[in-house]
Design a protein around this motif. Sequence first.
Motif, PDB file in Angstrom:
ATOM      1  N   PRO A 116       0.816  -1.230   0.000  1.00 52.43           N
ATOM      2  CA  PRO A 116       0.000   0.000   0.000  1.00 52.43           C
ATOM      3  C   PRO A 116       0.843   1.271   0.000  1.00 52.43           C
ATOM      4  O   PRO A 116       0.490   2.249  -0.678  1.00 52.43           O
ATOM      5  N   LEU A 117       1.970   1.269   0.734  1.00 52.04           N
ATOM      6  CA  LEU A 117       2.837   2.444   0.743  1.00 52.04           C
ATOM      7  C   LEU A 117       3.572   2.592  -0.587  1.00 52.04           C
ATOM      8  O   LEU A 117       3.706   3.701  -1.118  1.00 52.04           O
ATOM      9  N   LYS A 118       4.021   1.474  -1.135  1.00 50.35           N
ATOM     10  CA  LYS A 118       4.726   1.519  -2.416  1.00 50.35           C
ATOM     11  C   LYS A 118       3.828   2.074  -3.509  1.00 50.35           C
ATOM     12  O   LYS A 118       4.255   2.899  -4.336  1.00 50.35           O
ATOM     13  N   GLN A 133      10.492   4.635  -0.580  1.00 52.92           N
ATOM     14  CA  GLN A 133      11.550   3.938   0.148  1.00 52.92           C
ATOM     15  C   GLN A 133      11.198   3.903   1.630  1.00 52.92           C
ATOM     16  O   GLN A 133      10.452   4.728   2.140  1.00 52.92           O
ATOM     17  N   LEU A 134      11.733   2.872   2.293  1.00 50.55           N
ATOM     18  CA  LEU A 134      11.671   2.760   3.748  1.00 50.55           C
ATOM     19  C   LEU A 134      13.098   2.803   4.269  1.00 50.55           C
ATOM     20  O   LEU A 134      13.991   2.179   3.698  1.00 50.55           O
ATOM     21  N   PHE A 159      -1.363  11.295   3.304  1.00 49.38           N
ATOM     22  CA  PHE A 159      -0.175  11.677   4.072  1.00 49.38           C
ATOM     23  C   PHE A 159       0.944  12.182   3.156  1.00 49.38           C
ATOM     24  O   PHE A 159       1.611  13.184   3.452  1.00 49.38           O
ATOM     25  N   LEU A 160       1.154  11.461   2.056  1.00 52.96           N
ATOM     26  CA  LEU A 160       2.240  11.847   1.144  1.00 52.96           C
ATOM     27  C   LEU A 160       1.945  13.163   0.425  1.00 52.96           C
ATOM     28  O   LEU A 160       2.853  13.769  -0.153  1.00 52.96           O
ATOM     29  N   GLY A 161       0.691  13.587   0.453  1.00 52.64           N
ATOM     30  CA  GLY A 161       0.349  14.864  -0.158  1.00 52.64           C
ATOM     31  C   GLY A 161       0.954  16.060   0.558  1.00 52.64           C
ATOM     32  O   GLY A 161       0.950  17.177   0.016  1.00 52.64           O
ATOM     33  N   PHE A 162       1.485  15.852   1.764  1.00 56.13           N
ATOM     34  CA  PHE A 162       2.115  16.948   2.497  1.00 56.13           C
ATOM     35  C   PHE A 162       3.556  17.182   2.058  1.00 56.13           C
ATOM     36  O   PHE A 162       4.214  18.095   2.560  1.00 56.13           O
ATOM     37  N   GLN A 163       4.063  16.330   1.166  1.00 52.16           N
ATOM     38  CA  GLN A 163       5.406  16.573   0.636  1.00 52.16           C
ATOM     39  C   GLN A 163       5.397  17.842  -0.225  1.00 52.16           C
ATOM     40  O   GLN A 163       4.382  18.206  -0.811  1.00 52.16           O
ATOM     41  N   GLY A 164       6.527  18.487  -0.270  1.00 53.36           N
ATOM     42  CA  GLY A 164       6.630  19.707  -1.058  1.00 53.36           C
ATOM     43  C   GLY A 164       7.784  20.553  -0.558  1.00 53.36           C
ATOM     44  O   GLY A 164       8.833  20.026  -0.171  1.00 53.36           O
ATOM     45  N   THR A 165       7.602  21.843  -0.568  1.00 49.35           N
ATOM     46  CA  THR A 165       8.623  22.767  -0.073  1.00 49.35           C
ATOM     47  C   THR A 165       7.991  23.747   0.896  1.00 49.35           C
ATOM     48  O   THR A 165       6.805  24.077   0.799  1.00 49.35           O
ATOM     49  N   LEU A 179      12.904  25.036   1.640  1.00 50.55           N
ATOM     50  CA  LEU A 179      13.444  23.699   1.899  1.00 50.55           C
ATOM     51  C   LEU A 179      12.444  22.635   1.451  1.00 50.55           C
ATOM     52  O   LEU A 179      11.228  22.823   1.550  1.00 50.55           O
ATOM     53  N   GLU A 180      12.997  21.526   0.980  1.00 53.80           N
ATOM     54  CA  GLU A 180      12.157  20.434   0.505  1.00 53.80           C
ATOM     55  C   GLU A 180      11.692  19.583   1.686  1.00 53.80           C
ATOM     56  O   GLU A 180      12.469  19.229   2.567  1.00 53.80           O
ATOM     57  N   ILE A 181      10.401  19.286   1.700  1.00 61.52           N
ATOM     58  CA  ILE A 181       9.824  18.385   2.701  1.00 61.52           C
ATOM     59  C   ILE A 181       9.582  17.044   2.020  1.00 61.52           C
ATOM     60  O   ILE A 181       8.785  16.944   1.079  1.00 61.52           O
ATOM     61  N   GLN A 182      10.273  16.011   2.502  1.00 60.43           N
ATOM     62  CA  GLN A 182      10.216  14.696   1.867  1.00 60.43           C
ATOM     63  C   GLN A 182       9.853  13.638   2.893  1.00 60.43           C
ATOM     64  O   GLN A 182      10.339  13.663   4.025  1.00 60.43           O
ATOM     65  N   ALA A 183       9.002  12.708   2.503  1.00 53.05           N
ATOM     66  CA  ALA A 183       8.598  11.613   3.384  1.00 53.05           C
ATOM     67  C   ALA A 183       9.661  10.522   3.383  1.00 53.05           C
ATOM     68  O   ALA A 183       9.972   9.958   2.332  1.00 53.05           O
ATOM     69  N   LEU A 184      10.206  10.233   4.565  1.00 55.37           N
ATOM     70  CA  LEU A 184      11.186   9.159   4.736  1.00 55.37           C
ATOM     71  C   LEU A 184      10.743   8.279   5.902  1.00 55.37           C
ATOM     72  O   LEU A 184      11.315   8.314   6.982  1.00 55.37           O
TER      73      LEU A 184
END
Length: 264
Positions: A53-55, A64-65, A143-149, A153-158
């Motif tokens: 589901p995350l992939k 990536q995890l 949740f991944l929709g919050f990625q951006g800048t 600065l870049e906001i990235q889900a890790l």
Amino acid sequence: MAVIKDIDESQAPLLDHLIELRARLVRCVLALVVAFGVCLYFADPILGFLIQPLKNAFPNGQGQLIFTKLYEVFFVELKVALFAGFCLSFPIIANQLWAFIAPGLYAREKRAFLPFLLATPVLFLMGASLAYYVVMPTAFKWFLGFQGTAGGLEIQALPTANEYLGLVMQFILAFGMSFLLPVLLLLLHRAGIVTRAQLVAARRYVIVLVVALAAVITPPDPGSQLLLAIPLLLLFEGSLVLMRLTERRRKAEAAQPEEPQSAS
């Protein structure tokens, strides 16, 4: 058709019952250990299944995890194996518990309890499937929709492997256990603790309670909360329908005249 025997007439002493309970608990533990060993061997494919589901929520080739501790992935695989092993061994555990309890029940109690025992894993699987195939993909994309800048600065889900597994188990357990609501309500109704009229009168409070429960046990996105609250409300209404059918059957049986006894 097999006849369900009435309560056993044995007068076994307490020590014999304790010995039987110990033997059945040992079988439950052995079943869990064997299932854990099998699932540990297949921990990587199981973890790969849980990661899908995350992939799929990530853009192609970007997901990536990570792990921040050297031993983190090892313990993640242990948790995965234990979780999957319990699910795999649950039918055996339930069978052993039923075999210990059943001799102390009357035949009508056995007939009343067996459908609930069979419905429990089915409803849990339905809730877990809804969480895996519908709720988690929707929530992860949100949740991944919050990625951006932000602020240049870049906001990235890790996400880390341990945190992700904890979130997946939270989803599966929350939805699986919540789908057991009809079993709980029907057992309370059969035991005479609650009536259908009481539940109908408390419907507005039940709606508020279900929405609050969905907000507590799911992540804070509104989508997953609605995807849990709506099925729970439908299951609640379905339980009321089954209660009405049960009460009608009881009234029909009570209204039937007793057969006259034949003269000896």
